[in-house]
Design a protein around this motif. Structure first.
Motif, PDB file in Angstrom:
ATOM      1  N   GLN A  20       4.054 -10.112   5.544  1.00  0.00           N
ATOM      2  CA  GLN A  20       4.185  -8.687   5.221  1.00  0.00           C
ATOM      3  C   GLN A  20       3.670  -7.809   6.352  1.00  0.00           C
ATOM      4  O   GLN A  20       4.202  -6.714   6.589  1.00  0.00           O
ATOM      5  CB  GLN A  20       3.443  -8.367   3.921  1.00  0.00           C
ATOM      6  N   LEU A  21       2.644  -8.279   7.068  1.00  0.00           N
ATOM      7  CA  LEU A  21       2.151  -7.523   8.212  1.00  0.00           C
ATOM      8  C   LEU A  21       3.218  -7.432   9.291  1.00  0.00           C
ATOM      9  O   LEU A  21       3.431  -6.367   9.888  1.00  0.00           O
ATOM     10  CB  LEU A  21       0.879  -8.177   8.766  1.00  0.00           C
ATOM     11  N   ARG A  22       3.912  -8.535   9.541  1.00  0.00           N
ATOM     12  CA  ARG A  22       4.997  -8.513  10.521  1.00  0.00           C
ATOM     13  C   ARG A  22       6.133  -7.603  10.058  1.00  0.00           C
ATOM     14  O   ARG A  22       6.774  -6.925  10.870  1.00  0.00           O
ATOM     15  CB  ARG A  22       5.516  -9.929  10.778  1.00  0.00           C
ATOM     16  N   VAL A  23       6.388  -7.605   8.759  1.00  0.00           N
ATOM     17  CA  VAL A  23       7.420  -6.726   8.204  1.00  0.00           C
ATOM     18  C   VAL A  23       7.071  -5.264   8.459  1.00  0.00           C
ATOM     19  O   VAL A  23       7.905  -4.469   8.912  1.00  0.00           O
ATOM     20  CB  VAL A  23       7.612  -6.991   6.698  1.00  0.00           C
ATOM     21  N   VAL A  24       5.820  -4.893   8.170  1.00  0.00           N
ATOM     22  CA  VAL A  24       5.376  -3.505   8.369  1.00  0.00           C
ATOM     23  C   VAL A  24       5.448  -3.130   9.844  1.00  0.00           C
ATOM     24  O   VAL A  24       5.895  -2.025  10.198  1.00  0.00           O
ATOM     25  CB  VAL A  24       3.952  -3.310   7.816  1.00  0.00           C
ATOM     26  N   GLN A  25       5.046  -4.032  10.735  1.00  0.00           N
ATOM     27  CA  GLN A  25       5.116  -3.759  12.169  1.00  0.00           C
ATOM     28  C   GLN A  25       6.567  -3.538  12.609  1.00  0.00           C
ATOM     29  O   GLN A  25       6.856  -2.621  13.389  1.00  0.00           O
ATOM     30  CB  GLN A  25       4.487  -4.916  12.949  1.00  0.00           C
ATOM     31  N   ALA A  26       7.466  -4.389  12.108  1.00  0.00           N
ATOM     32  CA  ALA A  26       8.884  -4.242  12.458  1.00  0.00           C
ATOM     33  C   ALA A  26       9.448  -2.923  11.938  1.00  0.00           C
ATOM     34  O   ALA A  26      10.232  -2.250  12.624  1.00  0.00           O
ATOM     35  CB  ALA A  26       9.675  -5.423  11.899  1.00  0.00           C
ATOM     36  N   ARG A  30      11.136   0.146  14.025  1.00  0.00           N
ATOM     37  CA  ARG A  30      12.444   0.668  13.635  1.00  0.00           C
ATOM     38  C   ARG A  30      12.370   2.171  13.382  1.00  0.00           C
ATOM     39  O   ARG A  30      13.261   2.927  13.795  1.00  0.00           O
ATOM     40  CB  ARG A  30      12.948  -0.052  12.381  1.00  0.00           C
ATOM     41  N   SER A  31      11.319   2.610  12.701  1.00  0.00           N
ATOM     42  CA  SER A  31      11.180   4.030  12.379  1.00  0.00           C
ATOM     43  C   SER A  31      11.051   4.871  13.644  1.00  0.00           C
ATOM     44  O   SER A  31      11.618   5.958  13.739  1.00  0.00           O
ATOM     45  CB  SER A  31       9.962   4.236  11.467  1.00  0.00           C
ATOM     46  N   VAL A  32      10.305   4.367  14.631  1.00  0.00           N
ATOM     47  CA  VAL A  32      10.169   5.087  15.906  1.00  0.00           C
ATOM     48  C   VAL A  32      11.528   5.234  16.574  1.00  0.00           C
ATOM     49  O   VAL A  32      11.897   6.315  17.070  1.00  0.00           O
ATOM     50  CB  VAL A  32       9.182   4.346  16.839  1.00  0.00           C
ATOM     51  N   MET A  33      12.295   4.161  16.590  1.00  0.00           N
ATOM     52  CA  MET A  33      13.613   4.200  17.250  1.00  0.00           C
ATOM     53  C   MET A  33      14.591   5.109  16.510  1.00  0.00           C
ATOM     54  O   MET A  33      15.383   5.816  17.126  1.00  0.00           O
ATOM     55  CB  MET A  33      14.177   2.791  17.353  1.00  0.00           C
ATOM     56  N   VAL A  34      14.537   5.092  15.169  1.00  0.00           N
ATOM     57  CA  VAL A  34      15.433   5.950  14.394  1.00  0.00           C
ATOM     58  C   VAL A  34      15.084   7.416  14.618  1.00  0.00           C
ATOM     59  O   VAL A  34      15.980   8.267  14.783  1.00  0.00           O
ATOM     60  CB  VAL A  34      15.343   5.595  12.896  1.00  0.00           C
ATOM     61  N   ARG A  35      13.808   7.725  14.651  1.00  0.00           N
ATOM     62  CA  ARG A  35      13.395   9.131  14.787  1.00  0.00           C
ATOM     63  C   ARG A  35      13.550   9.640  16.203  1.00  0.00           C
ATOM     64  O   ARG A  35      13.975  10.779  16.436  1.00  0.00           O
ATOM     65  CB  ARG A  35      11.922   9.288  14.385  1.00  0.00           C
ATOM     66  N   LEU A 114       7.411  -0.497  -0.896  1.00  0.00           N
ATOM     67  CA  LEU A 114       6.011  -0.284  -0.528  1.00  0.00           C
ATOM     68  C   LEU A 114       5.802  -0.492   0.964  1.00  0.00           C
ATOM     69  O   LEU A 114       5.048   0.245   1.603  1.00  0.00           O
ATOM     70  CB  LEU A 114       5.119  -1.227  -1.330  1.00  0.00           C
ATOM     71  N   ASP A 115       6.484  -1.490   1.546  1.00  0.00           N
ATOM     72  CA  ASP A 115       6.371  -1.745   2.983  1.00  0.00           C
ATOM     73  C   ASP A 115       6.906  -0.566   3.794  1.00  0.00           C
ATOM     74  O   ASP A 115       6.336  -0.197   4.831  1.00  0.00           O
ATOM     75  CB  ASP A 115       7.144  -3.009   3.361  1.00  0.00           C
ATOM     76  N   ILE A 116       7.993   0.030   3.318  1.00  0.00           N
ATOM     77  CA  ILE A 116       8.598   1.153   4.038  1.00  0.00           C
ATOM     78  C   ILE A 116       7.676   2.364   4.042  1.00  0.00           C
ATOM     79  O   ILE A 116       7.442   3.000   5.078  1.00  0.00           O
ATOM     80  CB  ILE A 116       9.966   1.503   3.412  1.00  0.00           C
ATOM     81  N   VAL A 117       7.119   2.695   2.876  1.00  0.00           N
ATOM     82  CA  VAL A 117       6.196   3.838   2.787  1.00  0.00           C
ATOM     83  C   VAL A 117       4.937   3.561   3.588  1.00  0.00           C
ATOM     84  O   VAL A 117       4.413   4.445   4.282  1.00  0.00           O
ATOM     85  CB  VAL A 117       5.857   4.141   1.313  1.00  0.00           C
ATOM     86  N   LEU A 118       4.430   2.329   3.524  1.00  0.00           N
ATOM     87  CA  LEU A 118       3.225   1.965   4.263  1.00  0.00           C
ATOM     88  C   LEU A 118       3.458   2.037   5.770  1.00  0.00           C
ATOM     89  O   LEU A 118       2.594   2.513   6.525  1.00  0.00           O
ATOM     90  CB  LEU A 118       2.779   0.555   3.872  1.00  0.00           C
ATOM     91  N   ALA A 119       4.631   1.598   6.223  1.00  0.00           N
ATOM     92  CA  ALA A 119       4.951   1.656   7.649  1.00  0.00           C
ATOM     93  C   ALA A 119       5.012   3.099   8.138  1.00  0.00           C
ATOM     94  O   ALA A 119       4.497   3.425   9.218  1.00  0.00           O
ATOM     95  CB  ALA A 119       6.275   0.949   7.914  1.00  0.00           C
ATOM     96  N   ASP A 120       5.646   3.981   7.361  1.00  0.00           N
ATOM     97  CA  ASP A 120       5.703   5.398   7.741  1.00  0.00           C
ATOM     98  C   ASP A 120       4.305   6.009   7.786  1.00  0.00           C
ATOM     99  O   ASP A 120       3.985   6.802   8.679  1.00  0.00           O
ATOM    100  CB  ASP A 120       6.581   6.172   6.757  1.00  0.00           C
ATOM    101  N   THR A 121       3.455   5.643   6.819  1.00  0.00           N
ATOM    102  CA  THR A 121       2.088   6.163   6.791  1.00  0.00           C
ATOM    103  C   THR A 121       1.307   5.694   8.006  1.00  0.00           C
ATOM    104  O   THR A 121       0.613   6.486   8.659  1.00  0.00           O
ATOM    105  CB  THR A 121       1.371   5.709   5.503  1.00  0.00           C
ATOM    106  N   ALA A 122       1.407   4.396   8.326  1.00  0.00           N
ATOM    107  CA  ALA A 122       0.690   3.859   9.486  1.00  0.00           C
ATOM    108  C   ALA A 122       1.170   4.510  10.775  1.00  0.00           C
ATOM    109  O   ALA A 122       0.371   4.816  11.672  1.00  0.00           O
ATOM    110  CB  ALA A 122       0.882   2.344   9.549  1.00  0.00           C
ATOM    111  N   LEU A 123       2.475   4.756  10.871  1.00  0.00           N
ATOM    112  CA  LEU A 123       3.041   5.387  12.061  1.00  0.00           C
ATOM    113  C   LEU A 123       2.506   6.805  12.233  1.00  0.00           C
ATOM    114  O   LEU A 123       2.119   7.214  13.341  1.00  0.00           O
ATOM    115  CB  LEU A 123       4.559   5.400  11.956  1.00  0.00           C
TER     116      LEU A 123
END
Length: 268
Positions: A20-26, A30-35, A114-123
């Motif tokens: 799951q940590l690797r998922v969140v990192q990925a 992805r979010s950085v590249m999309v934005r 949950l991973d998607i929201v968590l990744a955006d929050t961490a970013l």
């Protein structure tokens, strides 16, 4: 054997956590590249966007002759206030349509909402705290802001602000997934919350009878922690970290199953 079963269970939990940590990192990449795109300048905007916005507010306040008052300069007030409010608005804003905008990713077995929201929050946390530090260093060198008095308190305030925004965003994610019209009320709600964030004032500036009242707001506690870690010790700040933690725990505990329910029953 019970012992071996327990060890295997722990190994499974640890292996699942690493996945799951690797998922969140990925998802963060992805979010950085999309934005911001695939160029180097695109990655710079992860840091540059909140930095320019924060510095722009400080410049405008200085040009208009605004003063912090009560022994607080306009620069530290603007730096702490706008960094904080940017984190609050961005994390909650990205949560609003998390399910609808990322529905194609949910076909992957290891990716959950949950991973998607968590990744955006961490970013957002990484970008805004990095922008804060990048703005702080030259301001400190030029004597426009004082030294950090308590780094743990400063970044503890940012962390709790991010956690509170994340947990609140989880609930909004579920509501907006179940009812599309609800998303239209998010922006007005964010503006309504401004007086209850503490961005434009400190608790010590208020009359005594209103200080305890405004501290019922978890957001006020967070920004008081941030300012307590940055401002000189002679400036009084009021905050209750465990009060914010209890809010975060309660909303997270409610938000996680609520998001799963909305993901299954909502209109994606």
């Amino acid at each position: 054997m019970p012992g071996n079963s327990l060890i295997w269970s722990r190994r499974q939990i640890w292996a699942a956590a690493k996945v799951q940590l690797r998922v969140v990192q990925a998802l963060m990449i992805r979010s950085v590249m999309v934005r911001y795109g695939h160029s180097n300048l695109g990655f710079f905007w992860l840091l540059g966007e909140p930095l320019l916005l924060t510095c722009g507010v400080m410049v405008m306040w200085s040009i208009t002759g605004a003063e912090g008052g009560h022994g607080v300069g306009v620069v530290p007030m603007a730096l702490t206030g706008y960094s904080f409010i940017t984190m609050w608005r961005h994390i909650v804003g990205h949560s609003t349509h998390a399910i609808q905008h990322s529905s194609n990713l949910l076909y992957h077995r290891n990716i959950k909402i949950l991973d998607i929201v968590l990744a955006d929050t961490a970013l957002e946390f990484v970008g805004i705290t990095s922008a804060f530090l990048t703005a702080y260093i030259p301001l400190y060198l030029y004597g426009l802001i004082g030294p950090v008095t308590d780094p743990l308190l400063l970044f503890g305030g940012f962390f709790l602000a991010a956690w509170f925004s994340f947990s609140f965003g989880l609930i909004l994610t579920g509501i907006c997934a179940l009812s599309e019209p609800a998303s239209r009320f998010v922006a007005p709600i964010m503006y309504i919350t401004l007086p209850f964030t503490g961005v434009f004032f400190m608790v010590s500036w208020l009359p005594d009878q209103y200080q305890n009242l405004i501290l019922w707001s978890p957001l006020v506690n967070c920004i008081e922690m941030i300012r307590g870690g940055l401002f000189p010790t002679y400036l009084a700040t009021y905050y209750y970290p465990w009060y914010v933690v209890m809010w975060c725990l309660a909303m997270t505990a409610f938000g996680i199953p609520f998001v799963h329910y909305a993901q299954e029953h909502g209109h994606n």
